[in-house]
Write an enzyme that holds these catalytic residues in place. Structure first.
Site, PDB file in Angstrom:
ATOM      1  N   HIS A 224      66.683  43.344  47.812  1.00  0.00           N
ATOM      2  CA  HIS A 224      66.088  42.003  47.979  1.00  0.00           C
ATOM      3  C   HIS A 224      64.893  42.063  48.943  1.00  0.00           C
ATOM      4  CE1 HIS A 224      70.412  40.333  47.252  1.00  0.00           C
ATOM      5  NE2 HIS A 224      69.713  40.077  46.168  1.00  0.00           N
TER       6      HIS A 224
ATOM      7  N   SER B 208      74.486  42.978  45.651  1.00  0.00           N
ATOM      8  CA  SER B 208      75.340  42.493  46.742  1.00  0.00           C
ATOM      9  C   SER B 208      76.795  42.876  46.472  1.00  0.00           C
ATOM     10  CB  SER B 208      75.211  40.975  46.886  1.00  0.00           C
ATOM     11  OG  SER B 208      73.898  40.639  47.265  1.00  0.00           O
TER      12      SER B 208
ATOM     13  N   ARG C 161      66.339  44.808  37.616  1.00  0.00           N
ATOM     14  CA  ARG C 161      66.832  46.186  37.751  1.00  0.00           C
ATOM     15  C   ARG C 161      67.060  46.830  36.408  1.00  0.00           C
ATOM     16  NH1 ARG C 161      71.489  43.895  41.362  1.00  0.00           N
ATOM     17  NH2 ARG C 161      70.928  42.262  39.892  1.00  0.00           N
TER      18      ARG C 161
ATOM     19  N   LYS D 275      79.518  31.243  41.639  1.00  0.00           N
ATOM     20  CA  LYS D 275      80.337  32.422  41.926  1.00  0.00           C
ATOM     21  C   LYS D 275      80.888  32.281  43.344  1.00  0.00           C
ATOM     22  CE  LYS D 275      76.039  35.141  42.524  1.00  0.00           C
ATOM     23  NZ  LYS D 275      75.229  36.245  41.986  1.00  0.00           N
TER      24      LYS D 275
HETATM   25  P1  ADP Z   1      71.353  35.408  41.813  1.00  0.00           P
HETATM   26  O1  ADP Z   1      72.776  34.980  41.963  1.00  0.00           O
HETATM   27  O2  ADP Z   1      70.411  34.260  41.735  1.00  0.00           O
HETATM   28  O3  ADP Z   1      71.085  36.421  40.729  1.00  0.00           O
HETATM   29  P2  ADP Z   1      71.085  37.510  43.778  1.00  0.00           P
HETATM   30  O4  ADP Z   1      71.162  37.356  45.259  1.00  0.00           O
HETATM   31  O5  ADP Z   1      72.155  38.294  43.146  1.00  0.00           O
HETATM   32  O6  ADP Z   1      71.012  36.024  43.235  1.00  0.00           O
HETATM   33  O7  ADP Z   1      69.698  38.119  43.375  1.00  0.00           O
HETATM   34  C1  ADP Z   1      68.489  37.441  43.635  1.00  0.00           C
HETATM   35  C2  ADP Z   1      67.375  38.133  42.886  1.00  0.00           C
HETATM   36  O8  ADP Z   1      67.195  39.453  43.391  1.00  0.00           O
HETATM   37  C3  ADP Z   1      67.620  38.301  41.376  1.00  0.00           C
HETATM   38  O9  ADP Z   1      66.381  38.126  40.708  1.00  0.00           O
HETATM   39  C4  ADP Z   1      68.087  39.729  41.262  1.00  0.00           C
HETATM   40  O10 ADP Z   1      67.810  40.271  39.988  1.00  0.00           O
HETATM   41  C5  ADP Z   1      67.227  40.391  42.342  1.00  0.00           C
HETATM   42  N1  ADP Z   1      67.811  41.633  42.808  1.00  0.00           N
HETATM   43  C6  ADP Z   1      69.069  41.850  43.224  1.00  0.00           C
HETATM   44  N2  ADP Z   1      69.254  43.147  43.557  1.00  0.00           N
HETATM   45  C7  ADP Z   1      68.063  43.772  43.355  1.00  0.00           C
HETATM   46  C8  ADP Z   1      67.592  45.116  43.496  1.00  0.00           C
HETATM   47  N3  ADP Z   1      68.402  46.097  43.896  1.00  0.00           N
HETATM   48  N4  ADP Z   1      66.309  45.391  43.173  1.00  0.00           N
HETATM   49  C9  ADP Z   1      65.498  44.382  42.733  1.00  0.00           C
HETATM   50  N5  ADP Z   1      65.876  43.105  42.556  1.00  0.00           N
HETATM   51  C10 ADP Z   1      67.131  42.794  42.879  1.00  0.00           C
END
Ligand code: ADP
Length: 178
Positions: A19, A130, A92, A43
């Site tokens: 992130h 996460s 990803r 979630k």
């Molecule tokens: P959400 O529940 O909205 O998907 P996340 O916190 O899981 O929220 O992710 C927020 C954003 O960050 C999403 O666009 C996700 O694809 C991106 N993201 C999460 N992990 C990575 C990573 N390792 N590399 C690049 N982007 C990521």
């Protein structure tokens, strides 16, 4: 000259190096980047909104054009409220793409003037989510390359608070796409 503000929305439960990498790269492309911490995602969460907000702020506080704000309700409505014309998301894998495409079409229908910009993950963080971070932490693995130190410390504290039930709580928060 027109100032362009972008919104990088997400759950950030908790924020990790993937992130942070997307946020720093996106902040170079826009005048201002707002990290939107979504209050009530569909979630379960390990950290409440105040904790997710505080962690994201600590990780990105050194970036002059990044602000971290909580929000609830529709992402596009929050974007309009703060004057953001672009949404930023990270990709990803193909699995991310399918979800993002569906969300992008939905958001376009709701707010035709807001554009989506997806940044490809840094190869070094392509596997990182996460969910993976929390799973490694609960199993006592080394998370030092996965998240900033404040997040590592917060994970230790939260898991210690939860004690025996930590593993169950973390597994309840597991998602196939976060
Ligand atoms: P959400 O529940 O909205 O998907 P996340 O916190 O899981 O929220 O992710 C927020 C954003 O960050 C999403 O666009 C996700 O694809 C991106 N993201 C999460 N992990 C990575 C990573 N390792 N590399 C690049 N982007 C990521």
């Amino acid at each position: 000259m027109r100032m362009i503000r972008a919104l990088y929305p997400g759950t950030f439960d908790p924020i990790h190096n993937g992130h942070v990498d997307i946020a720093i790269r996106a902040a170079r492309l826009f005048d201002e980047l707002v990290i939107g911490i979504y209050d009530s995602p569909p979630k379960s969460l390990l950290f409440d909104t105040a904790q997710r907000l505080a962690l994201a702020r600590e990780c990105l506080a050194h970036q002059p054009n990044i602000r971290v704000l909580p929000y609830r309700g529709l992402t596009v409505e929050f974007a309009a409220e703060i004057g953001a014309s672009v949404l930023v998301r990270g990709l990803r894998a193909i699995s991310d793409f399918e979800y993002e495409l569906q969300m992008a079409h939905t958001n376009k229908k709701l707010a035709p003037d807001i554009e989506l910009m997806c940044l490809m993950t840094n190869l070094g963080y392509a596997y990182l989510s996460s969910t993976i971070l929390k799973e490694v932490a609960v199993l006592g693995g080394d998370v030092s390359g996965l998240a900033p130190e404040v997040v590592q410390a917060a994970l230790r504290v939260r898991l210690a608070e939860l004690g025996q039930s930590g593993a169950n709580v973390v597994r309840m928060t597991a998602s196939t796409r976060d």
